[in-house]
Motif scaffolding. Structure first.
Motif, mmCIF file in Angstrom:
data_model
loop_
_atom_site.group_PDB
_atom_site.id
_atom_site.type_symbol
_atom_site.label_atom_id
_atom_site.label_comp_id
_atom_site.label_asym_id
_atom_site.label_seq_id
_atom_site.Cartn_x
_atom_site.Cartn_y
_atom_site.Cartn_z
ATOM 1 N N ARG A 72 49.400 12.229 -11.853
ATOM 2 C CA ARG A 72 50.306 12.626 -12.874
ATOM 3 C C ARG A 72 49.814 11.396 -14.343
ATOM 4 N N TRP A 73 50.443 11.621 -15.177
ATOM 5 C CA TRP A 73 49.961 10.925 -16.489
ATOM 6 C C TRP A 73 51.272 10.524 -17.097
ATOM 7 N N ALA A 74 51.339 9.296 -17.776
ATOM 8 C CA ALA A 74 52.623 8.673 -18.337
ATOM 9 C C ALA A 74 52.142 8.013 -19.689
ATOM 10 N N LEU A 75 53.275 7.918 -20.652
ATOM 11 C CA LEU A 75 53.108 7.218 -21.879
ATOM 12 C C LEU A 75 53.372 5.764 -21.743
ATOM 13 N N THR B 3 63.444 2.843 -8.934
ATOM 14 C CA THR B 3 64.228 2.884 -10.285
ATOM 15 C C THR B 3 63.144 3.552 -11.350
ATOM 16 N N HIS B 4 62.865 4.941 -10.714
ATOM 17 C CA HIS B 4 61.787 5.849 -11.278
ATOM 18 C C HIS B 4 62.492 6.081 -12.795
ATOM 19 N N THR B 5 61.071 6.476 -13.283
ATOM 20 C CA THR B 5 61.371 6.759 -14.976
ATOM 21 C C THR B 5 60.676 8.043 -15.317
ATOM 22 N N TYR B 6 61.282 9.263 -15.161
ATOM 23 C CA TYR B 6 60.439 10.474 -15.201
ATOM 24 C C TYR B 6 60.229 10.805 -16.767
ATOM 25 N N LYS B 7 61.181 10.205 -17.639
ATOM 26 C CA LYS B 7 61.006 10.606 -18.986
ATOM 27 C C LYS B 7 59.740 10.063 -19.665
ATOM 28 N N THR B 8 58.760 9.391 -18.995
ATOM 29 C CA THR B 8 57.590 8.763 -19.455
ATOM 30 C C THR B 8 56.525 9.754 -19.028
ATOM 31 N N MET B 9 56.595 10.807 -18.478
ATOM 32 C CA MET B 9 55.636 11.668 -17.990
ATOM 33 C C MET B 9 55.158 12.787 -19.095
ATOM 34 N N LEU B 10 53.799 12.959 -18.984
ATOM 35 C CA LEU B 10 53.264 13.949 -19.903
ATOM 36 C C LEU B 10 52.636 14.963 -18.959
#
Length: 286
Positions: free
Chosen positions: A179-182, A55-62
């Motif tokens: 990778r980085w996430a918010l 259930t990945h959430t790529y829109k958190t990535m920076l």
């Protein structure tokens, strides 16, 4: 139009037994389904003791301005993406790329979801796998499911979306990324981010001997035992480290793998002057 009973009989025909599964699915591949994704999820839960899906959430990535070298990313290129990034929460919907069936499973009343801000998994009856995930071990849910005798189910999709093959890559020593996430606690670094999966269907001939296949509606359903699948691909990649990479000229992660192999293992690579992408030298080793 197919319904619950047809899907249930098809899943039972795989003869997997009492083993948990990780599911990758396309609802549209089935053709018309009475009750839609809820019917498919209901049949899965009625057939298997545990069902898990990414259930990945790529829109958190920076994308930061700089970072480690050869990291499969163009630093400083994410100004628009960064401005649109969202904070990860446990109730954030899965990325549309995951499909409606994983999202329906995530919303099931009994479902549990892991807390990785990019690479979460959700499922029912797979709490130990879900709880095993950490920032440092994003693929731990797959590893635990494998240790429990789990299977991979490809419902109308091919190996290009088979997340479990990333575990084989990692076991073979293939380069992983940062990778980085918010998150509500701030920006977090996420190590162990896997490579590109667009070349994974190249593994189909290798995996065909351990693949079970049935037809449900218009969808081809493939089932593979996780442990045997991961072991086969890991052994193959140790012997053929450039296999299963994609051929897209702008794939930064596949290029990073090729560059590392050229540096650490001395594999023969040549530079494509038109794209700057490194490719295997066809005359190397002859």
């Amino acid at each position: 139009m197919i319904g619950f009973r047809e899907i249930l009989r098809g899943l039972q025909a795989l003869e997997i037994g009492e083993h948990p599964v990780i599911v990758h699915a396309s609802l549209s591949a089935f053709g018309p389904v009475r009750g839609g994704a809820e019917t498919v999820v209901g049949a899965l839960l009625a057939t298997f003791p545990g069902v898990m899906a990414p259930t990945h959430t790529y829109k958190t990535m920076l994308i930061p301005e700089d970072g480690p070298t050869n990291n499969g990313i163009t630093y400083g290129s994410g100004k628009a993406q960064n401005a649109m990034a969202e904070f990860f929460t446990l109730d954030m919907p899965a990325d549309p790329l995951m499909g409606v069936i994983p999202e329906t499973l995530r919303r099931h009343p009994q479902a549990k979801r892991s807390g990785h801000p990019i690479l979460s998994f959700a499922g029912v009856g797979v709490e130990s796998a879900i709880n095993a995930q950490t920032l440092e071990e994003p693929l731990a849910p797959i590893r635990v499911l494998m240790e429990q005798g789990g299977w991979v189910l490809l419902l109308g999709v091919n190996h290009t979306v088979n997340t479990s093959l990333h575990l084989a890559e990692r076991m073979a020593g293939r380069r992983q990324f940062l990778r980085w996430a918010l998150t509500p606690q701030g920006v977090v670094a996420c190590p162990g981010f896997p490579g590109c999966s667009l070349g994974f269907e190249q593994a189909e001939p290798l995996l065909r001997p351990i693949t079970r296949e049935v037809k449900i509606g218009e969808a081809t359903i493939r089932a593979l035992p996780l442990s045997a699948m991961v072991e086969r691909v890991a052994v193959h990649l140790r012997q053929n480290p450039l296999d299963l990479l994609c051929d897209l000229p702008d794939c930064e992660r596949c290029e990073a793998v090729r560059v590392e192999l050229a540096t650490t293992r001395g594999l023969g690579l040549v530079l494509n002057p038109a794209t700057g992408i490194q490719k295997q030298n066809p005359f190397f080793g002859i």
